[in-house]
Design an enzyme around this catalytic site. Structure first.
Site, PDB file in Angstrom:
ATOM      1  CG  ASN A  21      -1.748   1.335   1.257  1.00 56.19           C
ATOM      2  OD1 ASN A  21      -2.014   1.894   0.562  1.00 56.19           O
ATOM      3  ND2 ASN A  21      -2.233   1.370   2.642  1.00 56.19           N
ATOM      4  CD1 TRP A  22       4.050   1.136  -2.290  1.00 51.61           C
ATOM      5  CD2 TRP A  22       3.762   1.953  -4.543  1.00 51.61           C
ATOM      6  NE1 TRP A  22       5.076   0.643  -3.083  1.00 51.61           N
ATOM      7  CE2 TRP A  22       5.043   0.731  -4.271  1.00 51.61           C
ATOM      8  CE3 TRP A  22       3.520   2.532  -5.830  1.00 51.61           C
ATOM      9  CZ2 TRP A  22       5.459   0.544  -5.496  1.00 51.61           C
ATOM     10  CZ3 TRP A  22       4.123   1.952  -6.998  1.00 51.61           C
ATOM     11  CH2 TRP A  22       5.187   1.017  -6.643  1.00 51.61           C
ATOM     12  CE  LYS A  23      -0.089   3.205   4.587  1.00 50.14           C
ATOM     13  NZ  LYS A  23      -0.049   3.350   6.090  1.00 50.14           N
ATOM     14  CG  HIS A  77      -5.972   2.034   4.572  1.00 52.41           C
ATOM     15  ND1 HIS A  77      -5.579   2.996   5.688  1.00 52.41           N
ATOM     16  CD2 HIS A  77      -4.850   1.001   4.773  1.00 52.41           C
ATOM     17  CE1 HIS A  77      -4.328   2.501   6.083  1.00 52.41           C
ATOM     18  NE2 HIS A  77      -3.918   1.392   5.597  1.00 52.41           N
ATOM     19  CD  GLU A 118      -3.050   5.545   6.568  1.00 55.32           C
ATOM     20  OE1 GLU A 118      -3.030   5.524   5.216  1.00 55.32           O
ATOM     21  OE2 GLU A 118      -2.114   4.896   7.268  1.00 55.32           O
ATOM     22  CD  GLU A 152      -3.893  -2.571   7.111  1.00 55.80           C
ATOM     23  OE1 GLU A 152      -2.339  -2.618   6.608  1.00 55.80           O
ATOM     24  OE2 GLU A 152      -4.297  -1.553   6.578  1.00 55.80           O
ATOM     25  N   GLY A 191       1.981   2.315  10.855  1.00 54.26           N
ATOM     26  CA  GLY A 191       2.826   3.309  10.725  1.00 54.26           C
ATOM     27  C   GLY A 191       3.515   4.137  12.074  1.00 54.26           C
ATOM     28  CB  SER A 251       4.456  -1.615  12.167  1.00 52.88           C
ATOM     29  OG  SER A 251       4.072  -0.384  12.323  1.00 52.88           O
ATOM     30  N   GLY A 254       2.859  -1.141   4.226  1.00 46.39           N
ATOM     31  CA  GLY A 254       2.743   0.218   3.923  1.00 46.39           C
ATOM     32  C   GLY A 254       4.493   0.653   3.647  1.00 46.39           C
ATOM     33  N   GLY A 255       4.997   1.120   4.858  1.00 47.41           N
ATOM     34  CA  GLY A 255       6.318   1.647   4.981  1.00 47.41           C
ATOM     35  C   GLY A 255       7.320   0.798   4.183  1.00 47.41           C
TER      36      GLY A 255
HETATM   37  P1  PGA Z   1       2.582   0.329   7.525  1.00 45.59           P
HETATM   38  O1  PGA Z   1       1.152   0.661   6.796  1.00 45.59           O
HETATM   39  O2  PGA Z   1       3.250  -0.946   7.047  1.00 45.59           O
HETATM   40  O3  PGA Z   1       3.521   1.562   7.330  1.00 45.59           O
HETATM   41  O4  PGA Z   1       2.270   0.331   9.079  1.00 45.59           O
HETATM   42  C1  PGA Z   1       0.147  -0.602   6.761  1.00 45.59           C
HETATM   43  C2  PGA Z   1      -1.003  -0.035   6.079  1.00 45.59           C
HETATM   44  O5  PGA Z   1      -1.575   1.072   6.328  1.00 45.59           O
HETATM   45  O6  PGA Z   1      -1.535  -0.798   5.134  1.00 45.59           O
END
Ligand code: PGA
Length: 255
Positions: A8-10, A94, A96, A167, A173, A212, A233-234
């Site tokens: 997930n590149w956000k 998601h 966010e 999640e 994050g 994470s 994500g990250g």
């Molecule tokens: P993260 O993000 O790996 O940076 O915690 C995961 C996500 O939001 O899908």
């Protein structure tokens, strides 16, 4: 079940940065057989889609969608547009989008059902905040998000077209990964709820863990019961770290 590893590149990566990353990734993961998804920003789809053709078992996805074919919805993108852009997947729910953009469980459900009916595959994200967990509401929150998220999804949906990403919001994050015991308990609960809501065919739906995930902890999380993949994500932003996680999944498949 083949493990699924999803990026997930956000709101990261221009079109050029996306293709550069995927061109660096391709030689690092030759011969892998696990399923790979990349949820790219809308503006990088036109470079992500062709770059993924060089990676086996990889497909492109978008991070959001609007539940209508077309219309006066300024700034929104329809499933038809995503399909035409070469996407086969979309993320819904998601955290966010739920917590920063204020999307309700009902709206997430509309997006999920409409996308599936339009031909996209969907990864529905669910998860509790720290306050909800501390108040003993884990199961209630997961149940509501699953019930509303899947409300209008046909019971006979092909299990390869829908998956759930669990999640915990407090682990996204933040560098805080859930413990093995937390992940095992939450994934078992998601499986139980899915079967209660949708019948025994829901035992074939993939449940991914996210929050994470890094190459180091992927090794211990991936083999856990009911963990059918990872949403990252990250650590999905750099070719080396994303490749290392994919290689973890690949080595499990070999054992
Ligand atoms: P993260 O993000 O790996 O940076 O915690 C995961 C996500 O939001 O899908």
């Amino acid at each position: 079940m083949t493990k699924m590893i999803a990026a997930n590149w956000k709101m990261y990566k221009t079109a050029e940065e996306a293709s550069d990353m995927l061109n660096s990734l391709a030689p690092l993961i030759r011969n892998v057989t696990c399923d790979i998804l990349v949820f790219a920003p809308f503006t990088a789809l036109h470079t992500t889609v062709p770059a993924l053709k060089n990676i086996p078992c990889a497909q492109a996805g978008a991070q959001d969608v609007y539940p209508a074919h077309q219309g006066a919805f300024t700034g929104e993108i329809s499933p038809d547009m995503l399909l035409a852009a070469g996407c086969s997947w979309v993320l819904t729910g998601h955290s966010e989008r739920r917590h920063i953009l204020g999307e309700s469980p009902e709206f997430v459900g509309q997006k999920t059902a409409f996308s599936l009916a339009s031909g996209l595959n969907v990864m529905l994200c669910i998860g509790e905040t720290l306050a909800e967990r501390d108040n003993g509401q884990l199961s209630t929150v997961l149940e509501q998000q699953l019930r509303e998220g899947l409300r209008d999804v046909p019971p006979d949906i092909d299990a390869s077209r829908l998956c759930i990403a669990y999640e915990p919001v407090w682990a996204i994050g933040t560098g805080k990964t859930a413990s093995d015991a937390d992940i095992l308990a939450a994934h078992a609960e998601v499986r139980r709820l899915l079967i209660a809501l949708r019948g025994s065919s829901a035992s074939n739906l993939r449940i991914l863990y996210g929050g994470s995930v890094k190459p180091d902890n992927a090794k211990r999380i991936l083999p856990l019961d009911n963990v059918d993949g990872l949403l990252i994500g990250g650590s999905s932003l750099q070719a080396e770290s994303f490749a290392a996680i994919i290689q973890c999944a690949q080595s499990l498949a070999r054992n």
